[in-house]
Design a protein around this motif. Structure first.
Motif, PDB file in Angstrom:
ATOM      1  N   SER A   7      -8.376  38.711  15.715  1.00  0.00           N
ATOM      2  CA  SER A   7      -8.133  37.547  14.872  1.00  0.00           C
ATOM      3  C   SER A   7      -8.946  36.377  15.392  1.00  0.00           C
ATOM      4  O   SER A   7      -9.041  36.173  16.603  1.00  0.00           O
ATOM      5  CB  SER A   7      -6.655  37.164  14.884  1.00  0.00           C
ATOM      6  OG  SER A   7      -5.892  38.212  14.344  1.00  0.00           O
ATOM      7  N   VAL A   8      -9.502  35.626  14.473  1.00  0.00           N
ATOM      8  CA  VAL A   8     -10.263  34.438  14.852  1.00  0.00           C
ATOM      9  C   VAL A   8      -9.284  33.338  15.209  1.00  0.00           C
ATOM     10  O   VAL A   8      -8.372  33.034  14.452  1.00  0.00           O
ATOM     11  CB  VAL A   8     -11.193  33.993  13.700  1.00  0.00           C
ATOM     12  CG1 VAL A   8     -11.860  32.684  14.045  1.00  0.00           C
ATOM     13  CG2 VAL A   8     -12.234  35.067  13.422  1.00  0.00           C
ATOM     14  N   LYS A  26     -17.262  33.493  13.862  1.00  0.00           N
ATOM     15  CA  LYS A  26     -16.581  32.403  13.144  1.00  0.00           C
ATOM     16  C   LYS A  26     -17.586  31.344  12.701  1.00  0.00           C
ATOM     17  O   LYS A  26     -17.552  30.893  11.551  1.00  0.00           O
ATOM     18  CB  LYS A  26     -15.521  31.775  14.058  1.00  0.00           C
ATOM     19  CG  LYS A  26     -14.798  30.616  13.437  1.00  0.00           C
ATOM     20  CD  LYS A  26     -13.805  30.012  14.411  1.00  0.00           C
ATOM     21  CE  LYS A  26     -13.144  28.801  13.772  1.00  0.00           C
ATOM     22  NZ  LYS A  26     -12.314  28.054  14.685  1.00  0.00           N
ATOM     23  N   TYR A 102      -9.634  37.077   9.464  1.00  0.00           N
ATOM     24  CA  TYR A 102     -10.004  35.666   9.505  1.00  0.00           C
ATOM     25  C   TYR A 102      -9.347  34.892   8.369  1.00  0.00           C
ATOM     26  O   TYR A 102      -9.507  35.224   7.207  1.00  0.00           O
ATOM     27  CB  TYR A 102     -11.531  35.554   9.419  1.00  0.00           C
ATOM     28  CG  TYR A 102     -12.092  34.177   9.673  1.00  0.00           C
ATOM     29  CD1 TYR A 102     -11.365  33.201  10.324  1.00  0.00           C
ATOM     30  CD2 TYR A 102     -13.363  33.855   9.254  1.00  0.00           C
ATOM     31  CE1 TYR A 102     -11.890  31.950  10.554  1.00  0.00           C
ATOM     32  CE2 TYR A 102     -13.901  32.595   9.480  1.00  0.00           C
ATOM     33  CZ  TYR A 102     -13.167  31.658  10.134  1.00  0.00           C
ATOM     34  OH  TYR A 102     -13.677  30.422  10.357  1.00  0.00           O
TER      35      TYR A 102
END
Length: 108
Positions: A7-8, A26, A102
């Protein structure tokens, strides 16, 4: 996409090679993320899931959480699909692909 998911955002402490790689992913997605303010029907920020191959080739993004606005969801998918190539995945990653989850932030 299947497999381990990164996960960002949300990582703390000393940055690992994967954390640094994820911040570059990102950055590349956010360069393409522009959404007009005041879209009707937005109930959440869209969440996109996509795979990245070891050499940085992105897979086709899929919408994991819909925003409530078809236009915003399309823009979120486009922010990922517009990236031609991400940086190669660090050698410390064991798998052949990385699944990235994201949430593209939208002030609604």
């Amino acid at each position: 996409p299947t497999g381990d998911t990164l996960s960002v955002g949300g990582q703390g402490g000393t940055p690992s090679a994967m954390t640094l790689w994820l911040s570059r992913v990102k950055f590349q997605v956010e360069r393409n993320w522009t959404a007009p303010a005041g879209l009707p029907g937005v109930k959440a920020s869209p969440e996109v899931v996509f795979e990245v191959a070891r050499d940085g080739r992105p897979g086709r993004p899929k919408l994991r959480v819909k925003s409530g606005s078809e236009m915003l969801d399309r823009l979120a998918l486009r922010a990922v699909s517009a990236v031609e190539s991400f940086p190669p995945v660090p050698s410390s990653w064991q798998g052949e692909t990385v699944v990235v989850r994201y949430v593209l932030q939208y002030a609604h």
